[in-house]
Design a protein around this motif. Structure first.
Motif, PDB file in Angstrom:
ATOM      1  N   UNK A 131      14.886   4.630  -5.234  1.00 32.67           N
ATOM      2  CA  UNK A 131      14.646   3.194  -5.269  1.00 32.67           C
ATOM      3  C   UNK A 131      14.492   2.581  -3.882  1.00 32.67           C
ATOM      4  N   UNK A 132      14.460   3.406  -2.839  1.00 28.78           N
ATOM      5  CA  UNK A 132      14.330   2.867  -1.489  1.00 28.78           C
ATOM      6  C   UNK A 132      12.909   2.346  -1.261  1.00 28.78           C
ATOM      7  N   UNK A 133      12.768   1.523  -0.233  1.00 32.21           N
ATOM      8  CA  UNK A 133      11.448   0.957   0.074  1.00 32.21           C
ATOM      9  C   UNK A 133      10.452   2.044   0.452  1.00 32.21           C
ATOM     10  N   UNK A 134      10.909   3.070   1.170  1.00 32.13           N
ATOM     11  CA  UNK A 134      10.012   4.168   1.535  1.00 32.13           C
ATOM     12  C   UNK A 134       9.506   4.894   0.304  1.00 32.13           C
ATOM     13  N   UNK A 135      10.395   5.155  -0.666  1.00 34.68           N
ATOM     14  CA  UNK A 135       9.978   5.868  -1.871  1.00 34.68           C
ATOM     15  C   UNK A 135       9.023   5.027  -2.708  1.00 34.68           C
TER      16      UNK A 135
END
Length: 462
Positions: free
Chosen positions: A432-436
């Protein structure tokens, strides 16, 4: 970020030293199984530990015991044990570093093993490879390097009409015998002895000639015996590989003469039926070209036309391009698909160096330190170490100070892997990270573009 310092067990060190001494004593046991077990444990210890500290006080003793085992095994026809003993000497040389006394002992044993009667090709290959590696790491005398290179040249020059090279010694009265038992031999006397041995190699062997060879070997001079000895591809490959390693330690002023004397033999080996021999020969040529450029002017790119005075560069480039493009050689030699795929990367790299001046580069990470090795000399040394140490390569690159000095490495022994905290893991590695999320959106866009292109191409054919 949390780091954890390594913990060493100091009580285990004396126990390992005692176990190593026990294994050394097993080398002179009457039972062959005990001797082989001791040799196996010594090799395992040298590959899994950097033993330079406690080996320093007993280096000559260990080398003498291993050489004694090699001589006993070769006399009884236990060639596999002799080959393992030669490999053990390589591990010892890389671990103990400069030691002229130890080199004088091991060089005699390895030369005798390589010249032994009816020695199998794998055993001869192990002896030649170990001799070159031991000379590179343990010898302190420049003329030792010259003499070992002469021996290796005599092996890989047999398949060609080129004469065995006579490398110049440092002075006219240099002693070239590996042991101090015999009288001093001048460079001119060594050259005549070397040429006599070469003529024996190209003639029909007889009983009297074999007796002369045995006498010469007893005196300790470096030479090759008649052609019935290990003329196989593995020993030829080891001879070229070891010769290339020693080439990196020579003075640059000797490179033009070396190219002139060995180019014909190396050109013949480029068309050898064995793929490993062709690859090692191409590597040797690239190393020679790199050293020749360094001996003139490093700022200018290498020009193959500078070698016109040494050999036919047009024929060389035709052969290299055929090997690079997996085409039949001018001599008519064809290759299997497996050999084509194996040799193509090396010769493409050689072509890039000759045409564009791009040198090879190898990258690796040792103890969390990113390392870059550039240039044919460093790549040659690195390749030899990787082939010799096998599973112990990473350990020695991390802890062996001799290799640190060789490659000018500055590693922090207390550096450890940086660990992410729980919050950082959720921020950077969570799904759920911004990078993912950004990665997922990009992949969806790329997937839609591919589908649209495919539909457009299908509609255009209707």
């Amino acid at each position: 970020m949390a780091t954890k310092a390594p913990v060493e067990d100091e009580d285990a060190i004396p126990q390992e030293e005692a176990a190593f001494d026990d294994d050394v004593e097993k080398l002179v046991n009457r039972r062959s199984a005990t001797r082989e077990a001791g040799l196996y444990n010594i090799c395992l210890t040298l590959l899994t530990r950097c033993c330079s500290d406690f080996l320093e006080s007993r280096a000559e003793t260990v080398v003498d015991q291993v050489c004694s085992l090699i001589r006993t095994s070769s006399e009884r026809g236990s060639w596999e044990t002799a080959a393992h003993g030669a490999k053990a000497l390589s591990y010892l040389a890389i671990t103990m570093g400069r030691n002229q006394t130890a080199y004088a002992i091991l060089s005699k044993a390895l030369v005798d093993l390589s010249n032994a009667h009816h020695v199998p090709d794998p055993t001869a290959a192990a002896a030649l490879s170990s001799l070159a590696t031991s000379c590179f790491f343990t010898s302190t005398e420049p003329h030792d390097t010259v003499e070992v290179m002469r021996l290796l040249e005599s092996h890989f020059s047999r398949t060609s009409p080129a004469a065995v090279s006579t490398l110049p010694a440092d002075d006219d009265e240099t002693e070239i015998t590996p042991t101090t038992d015999s009288d001093d031999i001048t460079d001119d006397e060594s050259t005549s002895t070397h040429r006599t041995t070469t003529s024996r190699t190209h003639s029909t062997s007889s009983d009297s000639e074999e007796e002369e060879d045995t006498d010469d070997s007893a005196e300790g001079t470096f030479h090759a015996r008649s052609s019935h000895c290990h003329s196989g591809s593995r020993s030829t490959c080891s001879a070229v590989s070891g010769w290339s390693l020693l080439l990196t330690s020579l003075s640059l002023s000797m490179i033009p003469r070396i190219i002139s004397e060995n180019s014909e033999a190396l050109l013949t080996l480029l068309e050898h039926p064995d793929v490993d021999v062709r690859i090692q020969t191409g590597h040797a040529f690239a190393l020679l070209f790199s050293l020749l450029r360094d001996s003139t002017d490093e700022s200018e790119p290498f020009d193959i036309n500078d070698c016109n005075d040494f050999f036919d560069t047009a024929s060389f480039m035709a052969t290299v391009e055929a090997l690079c493009d997996a085409q039949p050689l001018p001599s008519g030699l064809r290759f299997s698909k497996r050999d084509k795929n194996k040799q193509a990367p090396m010769f493409r790299q050689i072509c890039r160096f000759i045409q564009e001046g791009i040198e090879p580069t190898e990258k690796m990470t040792i103890k969390f330190h990113p390392l870059v090795f550039t240039g044919w000399p460093q790549v040659t040394q690195l390749s030899t170490l990787r082939e010799t140490l096998t599973t112990g390569f990473a350990l020695h690159m991390e802890k062996n100070t001799i290799l640190h000095q060789l490659f000018d490495l500055r590693l922090d022994p207390h550096k450890s892997r940086e660990k992410l905290s729980h919050v950082e893991k959720r921020r950077f590695k969570s799904g759920n990270s911004e990078r993912a999320k950004a990665r997922t959106q990009k992949r969806n866009i790329d997937r839609d573009v591919c589908v649209a292109k495919k539909h457009y191409q299908d509609d255009s054919h209707i």
